[in-house]
Structure formats: structure tokens, C-alpha cells
Design an enzyme around this catalytic site. Structure first.
Site, mmCIF file in Angstrom:
data_model
loop_
_atom_site.group_PDB
_atom_site.id
_atom_site.type_symbol
_atom_site.label_atom_id
_atom_site.label_comp_id
_atom_site.label_asym_id
_atom_site.label_seq_id
_atom_site.Cartn_x
_atom_site.Cartn_y
_atom_site.Cartn_z
ATOM 1 N N LYS A 49 -7.322 -7.730 -6.071
ATOM 2 C CA LYS A 49 -6.940 -8.980 -5.407
ATOM 3 C C LYS A 49 -8.177 -9.835 -5.149
ATOM 4 O O LYS A 49 -8.177 -11.049 -5.377
ATOM 5 C CB LYS A 49 -6.214 -8.676 -4.086
ATOM 6 C CG LYS A 49 -4.829 -8.076 -4.307
ATOM 7 C CD LYS A 49 -4.198 -7.514 -3.037
ATOM 8 C CE LYS A 49 -2.919 -6.749 -3.365
ATOM 9 N NZ LYS A 49 -2.345 -5.994 -2.256
ATOM 10 N N GLN A 93 -2.269 -4.777 3.933
ATOM 11 C CA GLN A 93 -2.063 -3.788 2.872
ATOM 12 C C GLN A 93 -1.250 -2.614 3.404
ATOM 13 O O GLN A 93 -1.560 -2.041 4.449
ATOM 14 C CB GLN A 93 -3.436 -3.310 2.352
ATOM 15 C CG GLN A 93 -3.366 -2.403 1.150
ATOM 16 C CD GLN A 93 -2.810 -3.087 -0.101
ATOM 17 O OE1 GLN A 93 -3.049 -4.255 -0.346
ATOM 18 N NE2 GLN A 93 -2.045 -2.348 -0.888
ATOM 19 N N ASP A 116 2.966 -12.227 1.142
ATOM 20 C CA ASP A 116 3.685 -11.059 0.623
ATOM 21 C C ASP A 116 5.209 -11.267 0.681
ATOM 22 O O ASP A 116 5.956 -10.510 0.061
ATOM 23 C CB ASP A 116 3.370 -9.830 1.505
ATOM 24 C CG ASP A 116 2.346 -8.900 0.876
ATOM 25 O OD1 ASP A 116 2.272 -8.848 -0.359
ATOM 26 O OD2 ASP A 116 1.643 -8.217 1.646
HETATM 27 N N1 GUN Z 1 1.222 -1.879 -1.066
HETATM 28 C C1 GUN Z 1 1.717 -1.738 -2.321
HETATM 29 N N2 GUN Z 1 2.119 -2.927 -2.808
HETATM 30 C C2 GUN Z 1 1.862 -3.840 -1.860
HETATM 31 C C3 GUN Z 1 2.045 -5.258 -1.777
HETATM 32 O O1 GUN Z 1 2.553 -5.922 -2.685
HETATM 33 N N3 GUN Z 1 1.641 -5.828 -0.623
HETATM 34 C C4 GUN Z 1 1.098 -5.123 0.401
HETATM 35 N N4 GUN Z 1 0.750 -5.785 1.487
HETATM 36 N N5 GUN Z 1 0.916 -3.824 0.363
HETATM 37 C C5 GUN Z 1 1.296 -3.189 -0.769
#
Ligand code: GUN
Length: 282
Positions: A49, A93, A116
Site C-alpha cells: 500500500k 489494518q 476501506d
Molecule cells: N486485512 C485484509 N484485507 C484487508 C483490507 O482490505 N483492509 C484492511 N483494513 N485490512 C485488511
């Protein structure tokens, strides 16, 4: 052999479009990633990211908090990001350590910064057919299906997995595109009863070889969200690629399929959040 969804290539096109949009705007999108603990899988995703933000000139910061962070400390950190005008997107996350209440944490994020799409308000908008911020992985899959002009209306779609991050929003988006959707999960007695009839199969359970060739209808469109690290470091998806590829019409590779699209949609959501917030300030 089936046709391959080149997620990596489509994601690069999305990044170029974002750069073109940004060139006409006097804005620098800012993304904050909140990472509690030191889960090694999370570390890899967070690095992807950050790199993507760097490529596009977004401001990005990672707030890494200790594993034993309390609920009130985490909520205070989120409130500070909510108030920060240089941050337009906030991503906490997942998964969070056990002592933390992830539902309350997600609800504390300003919905306009919830890139998200996990906040109950954004979930509600999606489920009522008026999506605002949509979870990145399902959004990326829909984008890819549209890019390759895969028909969805009237098709039988099966989603294996019912997580809030992928399965449930994926099913909603397919439904809104007029597919007939079944959601399968760990208590479904016989997955194959459904998958053998399915024109589109999305697998998001986090277990290798969940979908095999015997379960797949000839000519199906197969989307693999899995990322499983096997002994010996090889990363494989949830689909038994070698055998399913002999039956499917279309299939995503792992890596290089869904993963890059997820990142591209995170950037797109962050750009959109930045634009929305700049309009609200003006
Ligand atoms: N953990 C696994 N996939 C994701 C996601 O798309 N967003 C977040 N915040 N955590 C994750």
C-alpha cells in the site's frame, strides 16, 4: 487454456488514470494506515500500500502501535486522524489483536475517510444500492469483470466466504449487477452442489485448493481472492489453478490477479475521498 485476468496490467491502467486526474487538481491525497501489532502478513500488505502511494505521489503514513494497545488509545489515535486535514483516507489494518473491539474501532472512523468501506454507514449505503465507499477487493473484482466485459446480469454467481471484507460486499455488488447470487460458507454441507451450476465463482476463504476442477462448471469465470503461503514460501490462492484452468473460460492468477486490483481501488477510494473532502471545505 482459459483466458487470464491480468489484474496487474489493469491496475497499472487505473494508476495512470488516477495520475491524469491528479494532474488537473491542486490536491495531494493523504492515506493513514493504522497497524496494531506486528502480524507478518499485514506487514507485506502495508508495504504494498505504501509503495503504491509513493508511485502516485500520495502522502502516506503508517501509524504502528504496540500489540498491547488499549481500546481507548486506539480510538484516540483514530480521532486524531479524523481531525487531520492532511489525511483523507484512514485504513485500520485487520485483523486487530484480541483485546480490541474491531467493530467499535471501525465505527470511530469518519465515514468520509473510510477508504476501506467498512464503516456501518458505508455498509448501509452499499446494501441499500447507493454505494459510497466500497471495500477495495470486491470493488477491484467488479472493475476487472467490467474491463474484460464479462456478462454478469442473469448469470449464476457463487461467492465462497462470508467475511465483511470480501464475501458479503462481493455478493452485494454482484446482486446489484443483476446476478443470481449464492453465498457459501463453512457450514454449507456441499459446496460443489452450488459451484457446479455457477457461471461466476469468487473464492475468498483463505484455504488452498478450496475450488477444484470437479467442482467447476466448464466455461466458468473463476476469481481467486486467496493468498496462502505454503511451506517452501510459494504463494497460492484458494483455487487449484492447474486443474481448474483446464475447465474455466476465465481465471485470475495468484499472484498478479486480484491483489493489484485491491491496491488500485484503495488509491481510487483515497483520491475520491480527497476530492469529496475538498468540495465540502470550499
Ligand atoms: N486485512 C485484509 N484485507 C484487508 C483490507 O482490505 N483492509 C484492511 N483494513 N485490512 C485488511
Amino acid at each position: 487454456m482459459p483466458q487470464i485476468f491480468e489484474g496487474k496490467v489493469v491496475a497499472q491502467q487505473v494508476e495512470q488514470e488516477i495520475q491524469t486526474t491528479l494532474a488537473d487538481l491542486d490536491l495531494q491525497p493523504g492515506l493513514a494506515v493504522v497497524w496494531v501489532g506486528d502480524n507478518p502478513a499485514s506487514e507485506i500488505y502495508i508495504r504494498y500500500k505504501q509503495k503504491a502511494c509513493e508511485r502516485l505521489g500520495f502522502h502516506s503514513e503508517v501509524l504502528q502501535l504496540p500489540t498491547l494497545t488499549s481500546q481507548s488509545e486506539l480510538l484516540a489515535a483514530i480521532e486524531s486522524l479524523n481531525q487531520n486535514p492532511g489525511i483523507h483516507g484512514i485504513l485500520v489494518q485487520m485483523p486487530l489483536p484480541d483485546q480490541l473491539d474491531s467493530e467499535a474501532v471501525i465505527a470511530a472512523i469518519d465515514p468520509s475517510k473510510d477508504v476501506d468501506g467498512f464503516h456501518p454507514m458505508n455498509v448501509g449505503y452499499l446494501n441499500s444500492g447507493h454505494p459510497r465507499m466500497v471495500p477495495c477487493t470486491p470493488l477491484g473484482i467488479m472493475y476487472m469483470l467490467a474491463h474484460y466485459q464479462i456478462p454478469i446480469a442473469g448469470q449464476r454467481a457463487v461467492v465462497i466466504g462470508r467475511s465483511n471484507i470480501v464475501g458479503k460486499p462481493m455478493a452485494q455488488l454482484l446482486l446489484q449487477a443483476d446476478a443470481t447470487v449464492s453465498i457459501l460458507h463453512s457450514r454449507t454441507p456441499d459446496l460443489a452442489v452450488y459451484t457446479r451450476e455457477a457461471d461466476i465463482i469468487v473464492v475468498a476463504v483463505g484455504r488452498a485448493e478450496t475450488l477444484t476442477a470437479e467442482m467447476t462448471k466448464p466455461g466458468a469465470v473463476v476469481i481467486d481472492v486467496g493468498m496462502n503461503r505454503l511451506e517452501g514460501r510459494k504463494v497460492v490462492g484458494d483455487v487449484d489453478f492447474a486443474t481448474v484452468a483446464e475447465k474455466a473460460a476465465w481465471i485470475t492468477p495468484v499472484p498478479g490477479g486480484v491483489g493489484p486490483m485491491t491496491i488500485a481501488m484503495l488509491l481510487k477510494n483515497t483520491l475520491q475521498a480527497t476530492i469529496n473532502q475538498s468540495k465540502n471545505k470550499a
